[in-house]
Scaffold this motif. Structure first.
Motif, PDB file in Angstrom:
ATOM      1  N   ASP A  56      -6.083  -3.007  -5.470  1.00  0.00           N
ATOM      2  CA  ASP A  56      -5.644  -3.987  -6.462  1.00  0.00           C
ATOM      3  C   ASP A  56      -4.597  -4.887  -5.803  1.00  0.00           C
ATOM      4  O   ASP A  56      -3.399  -4.700  -5.980  1.00  0.00           O
ATOM      5  CB  ASP A  56      -5.059  -3.261  -7.680  1.00  0.00           C
ATOM      6  N   LEU A  57      -5.077  -5.853  -5.025  1.00  0.00           N
ATOM      7  CA  LEU A  57      -4.190  -6.734  -4.291  1.00  0.00           C
ATOM      8  C   LEU A  57      -4.020  -8.046  -5.029  1.00  0.00           C
ATOM      9  O   LEU A  57      -4.925  -8.519  -5.703  1.00  0.00           O
ATOM     10  CB  LEU A  57      -4.736  -7.002  -2.888  1.00  0.00           C
ATOM     11  N   ARG A  58      -2.843  -8.626  -4.871  1.00  0.00           N
ATOM     12  CA  ARG A  58      -2.526  -9.914  -5.480  1.00  0.00           C
ATOM     13  C   ARG A  58      -2.090 -10.878  -4.385  1.00  0.00           C
ATOM     14  O   ARG A  58      -1.720 -10.455  -3.295  1.00  0.00           O
ATOM     15  CB  ARG A  58      -1.395  -9.767  -6.489  1.00  0.00           C
ATOM     16  N   ILE A  59      -2.085 -12.147  -4.740  1.00  0.00           N
ATOM     17  CA  ILE A  59      -1.601 -13.172  -3.817  1.00  0.00           C
ATOM     18  C   ILE A  59      -0.265 -13.678  -4.342  1.00  0.00           C
ATOM     19  O   ILE A  59      -0.155 -14.087  -5.496  1.00  0.00           O
ATOM     20  CB  ILE A  59      -2.608 -14.325  -3.695  1.00  0.00           C
ATOM     21  N   TYR A  60       0.741 -13.613  -3.483  1.00  0.00           N
ATOM     22  CA  TYR A  60       2.080 -14.075  -3.824  1.00  0.00           C
ATOM     23  C   TYR A  60       2.422 -15.253  -2.910  1.00  0.00           C
ATOM     24  O   TYR A  60       2.145 -15.206  -1.711  1.00  0.00           O
ATOM     25  CB  TYR A  60       3.117 -12.969  -3.613  1.00  0.00           C
ATOM     26  N   VAL A  61       3.033 -16.272  -3.475  1.00  0.00           N
ATOM     27  CA  VAL A  61       3.502 -17.416  -2.701  1.00  0.00           C
ATOM     28  C   VAL A  61       5.019 -17.387  -2.759  1.00  0.00           C
ATOM     29  O   VAL A  61       5.615 -17.610  -3.804  1.00  0.00           O
ATOM     30  CB  VAL A  61       2.944 -18.744  -3.256  1.00  0.00           C
ATOM     31  N   ARG A  62       5.622 -17.053  -1.621  1.00  0.00           N
ATOM     32  CA  ARG A  62       7.071 -16.885  -1.556  1.00  0.00           C
ATOM     33  C   ARG A  62       7.697 -18.047  -0.803  1.00  0.00           C
ATOM     34  O   ARG A  62       7.391 -18.269   0.363  1.00  0.00           O
ATOM     35  CB  ARG A  62       7.397 -15.583  -0.839  1.00  0.00           C
ATOM     36  N   PRO A  63       8.585 -18.816  -1.447  1.00  0.00           N
ATOM     37  CA  PRO A  63       9.259 -19.910  -0.728  1.00  0.00           C
ATOM     38  C   PRO A  63      10.198 -19.355   0.344  1.00  0.00           C
ATOM     39  O   PRO A  63      10.815 -18.306   0.155  1.00  0.00           O
ATOM     40  CB  PRO A  63      10.046 -20.641  -1.807  1.00  0.00           C
ATOM     41  N   ALA A  91       5.063  -0.120   9.687  1.00  0.00           N
ATOM     42  CA  ALA A  91       5.130   1.305   9.364  1.00  0.00           C
ATOM     43  C   ALA A  91       5.556   1.554   7.923  1.00  0.00           C
ATOM     44  O   ALA A  91       5.241   2.587   7.347  1.00  0.00           O
ATOM     45  CB  ALA A  91       6.104   2.002  10.306  1.00  0.00           C
ATOM     46  N   ALA A  92       6.273   0.598   7.316  1.00  0.00           N
ATOM     47  CA  ALA A  92       6.846   0.823   5.994  1.00  0.00           C
ATOM     48  C   ALA A  92       5.947   0.399   4.843  1.00  0.00           C
ATOM     49  O   ALA A  92       6.205   0.739   3.700  1.00  0.00           O
ATOM     50  CB  ALA A  92       8.179   0.082   5.882  1.00  0.00           C
ATOM     51  N   ALA A  93       4.897  -0.353   5.114  1.00  0.00           N
ATOM     52  CA  ALA A  93       4.052  -0.870   4.026  1.00  0.00           C
ATOM     53  C   ALA A  93       3.267   0.269   3.384  1.00  0.00           C
ATOM     54  O   ALA A  93       2.548   0.986   4.068  1.00  0.00           O
ATOM     55  CB  ALA A  93       3.104  -1.931   4.548  1.00  0.00           C
ATOM     56  N   PRO A  94       3.398   0.447   2.059  1.00  0.00           N
ATOM     57  CA  PRO A  94       2.663   1.504   1.387  1.00  0.00           C
ATOM     58  C   PRO A  94       1.193   1.158   1.127  1.00  0.00           C
ATOM     59  O   PRO A  94       0.482   1.934   0.526  1.00  0.00           O
ATOM     60  CB  PRO A  94       3.420   1.684   0.066  1.00  0.00           C
ATOM     61  N   GLY A  95       0.735   0.004   1.568  1.00  0.00           N
ATOM     62  CA  GLY A  95      -0.657  -0.392   1.354  1.00  0.00           C
ATOM     63  C   GLY A  95      -1.031  -1.542   2.267  1.00  0.00           C
ATOM     64  O   GLY A  95      -0.258  -1.936   3.136  1.00  0.00           O
ATOM     65  N   PRO A  96      -2.235  -2.095   2.084  1.00  0.00           N
ATOM     66  CA  PRO A  96      -2.656  -3.215   2.927  1.00  0.00           C
ATOM     67  C   PRO A  96      -1.755  -4.438   2.724  1.00  0.00           C
ATOM     68  O   PRO A  96      -1.247  -4.666   1.630  1.00  0.00           O
ATOM     69  CB  PRO A  96      -4.082  -3.514   2.464  1.00  0.00           C
ATOM     70  N   VAL A 118       2.656 -16.913   2.297  1.00  0.00           N
ATOM     71  CA  VAL A 118       1.651 -16.415   1.362  1.00  0.00           C
ATOM     72  C   VAL A 118       1.393 -14.957   1.713  1.00  0.00           C
ATOM     73  O   VAL A 118       1.097 -14.622   2.863  1.00  0.00           O
ATOM     74  CB  VAL A 118       0.360 -17.246   1.440  1.00  0.00           C
ATOM     75  N   VAL A 119       1.530 -14.103   0.715  1.00  0.00           N
ATOM     76  CA  VAL A 119       1.430 -12.660   0.915  1.00  0.00           C
ATOM     77  C   VAL A 119       0.280 -12.135   0.072  1.00  0.00           C
ATOM     78  O   VAL A 119       0.184 -12.424  -1.118  1.00  0.00           O
ATOM     79  CB  VAL A 119       2.753 -11.963   0.505  1.00  0.00           C
ATOM     80  N   HIS A 120      -0.574 -11.330   0.690  1.00  0.00           N
ATOM     81  CA  HIS A 120      -1.683 -10.674  -0.002  1.00  0.00           C
ATOM     82  C   HIS A 120      -1.404  -9.175   0.074  1.00  0.00           C
ATOM     83  O   HIS A 120      -1.546  -8.564   1.139  1.00  0.00           O
ATOM     84  CB  HIS A 120      -3.001 -11.043   0.687  1.00  0.00           C
ATOM     85  N   ALA A 121      -0.941  -8.606  -1.023  1.00  0.00           N
ATOM     86  CA  ALA A 121      -0.511  -7.210  -1.015  1.00  0.00           C
ATOM     87  C   ALA A 121      -0.512  -6.656  -2.429  1.00  0.00           C
ATOM     88  O   ALA A 121      -0.682  -7.386  -3.400  1.00  0.00           O
ATOM     89  CB  ALA A 121       0.895  -7.105  -0.425  1.00  0.00           C
ATOM     90  N   SER A 122      -0.278  -5.359  -2.521  1.00  0.00           N
ATOM     91  CA  SER A 122      -0.114  -4.727  -3.830  1.00  0.00           C
ATOM     92  C   SER A 122       1.288  -5.043  -4.342  1.00  0.00           C
ATOM     93  O   SER A 122       2.146  -5.519  -3.604  1.00  0.00           O
ATOM     94  CB  SER A 122      -0.304  -3.213  -3.706  1.00  0.00           C
ATOM     95  N   THR A 137       3.974  -2.991  -2.388  1.00  0.00           N
ATOM     96  CA  THR A 137       4.195  -3.512  -1.036  1.00  0.00           C
ATOM     97  C   THR A 137       4.974  -4.815  -1.091  1.00  0.00           C
ATOM     98  O   THR A 137       5.901  -5.036  -0.312  1.00  0.00           O
ATOM     99  CB  THR A 137       2.859  -3.716  -0.308  1.00  0.00           C
ATOM    100  N   TYR A 138       4.618  -5.685  -2.041  1.00  0.00           N
ATOM    101  CA  TYR A 138       5.322  -6.960  -2.143  1.00  0.00           C
ATOM    102  C   TYR A 138       6.782  -6.763  -2.544  1.00  0.00           C
ATOM    103  O   TYR A 138       7.666  -7.463  -2.049  1.00  0.00           O
ATOM    104  CB  TYR A 138       4.648  -7.915  -3.123  1.00  0.00           C
TER     105      TYR A 138
END
Length: 186
Positions: free
Chosen positions: A102-109, A128-133, A146-150, A153-154
């Motif tokens: 269940d990944l989302r796309i986040y746009v972080r300035p 190593a710290a990311a709990p998911g993709p 632009v971040v594609h993560a759960s 993770t985000y």
């Protein structure tokens, strides 16, 4: 009789020419801008509505630029500048991928550092710290990451990005040596 002929001549002057009557109305000329082109983009996994939202949020509105979904919902028709189209295609290369999570796309300035530099630092720490993709796509022209993560993770990434995206000079820490309580030097 002369009066009748004058009336007919006057009516003939008011009437449109036969060629103008016979010609069908012409559609308005299509407006073209130098350097603009129309591309058809085929989507692999992302719905067209999400791709359009990504385009509007990251690439932004341009003078005369348009993006519309095709009837298929797996194709987009984009009319824009070649460099903006290249940026959008680069985003889709990384984000339009099938995924099970269940990944989302986040746009972080990004305010103080270049998004590509921030992405490199975040990749090193989050490997190593990311709990998911996790997929990070920096956009230096738009000053966004632009971040594609759960969500989890985000949340972790956002906390770290807040500490790394600081004005120059504020992120550096000084090491100070405190004297020992007994007065002896180390």
């Amino acid at each position: 009789m002369r009066r009748a002929l004058e009336t007919l001549a006057f009516i003939a002057l008011l009437a449109p020419a036969p060629a103008a009557i016979a010609a069908p109305p012409q559609p308005p000329a299509a407006s073209t801008r130098p350097g603009y082109r129309t591309d058809i983009i085929f989507l692999r996994a992302m719905p067209a509505s999400r791709a359009i939202a990504l385009y509007n949020r990251v690439i932004g509105p341009g003078p005369g630029a348009r993006i519309v979904p095709d009837d298929d919902e797996r194709r987009l028709i984009v009319y824009d500048d070649a460099s903006r189209l290249a940026r959008f295609r680069e985003l889709l290369t990384h984000l339009d991928v099938p995924s099970d999570a269940d990944l989302r796309i986040y746009v972080r300035p990004v305010v103080y550092v270049a998004p590509s530099d921030l992405a490199a630092r975040l990749r090193d720490v989050m490997r190593a710290a990311a709990p998911g993709p996790l997929t990070l796509v920096p956009d230096d022209r738009g000053s966004v990451l632009v971040v594609h993560a759960s969500r989890a993770t985000y949340a972790t990434l956002d906390k770290l990005a807040r500490r790394l995206d600081v004005p120059p000079g504020q992120g550096e820490r000084a090491i100070r040596t405190a004297p020992r309580p007994d007065g002896a030097h180390p």
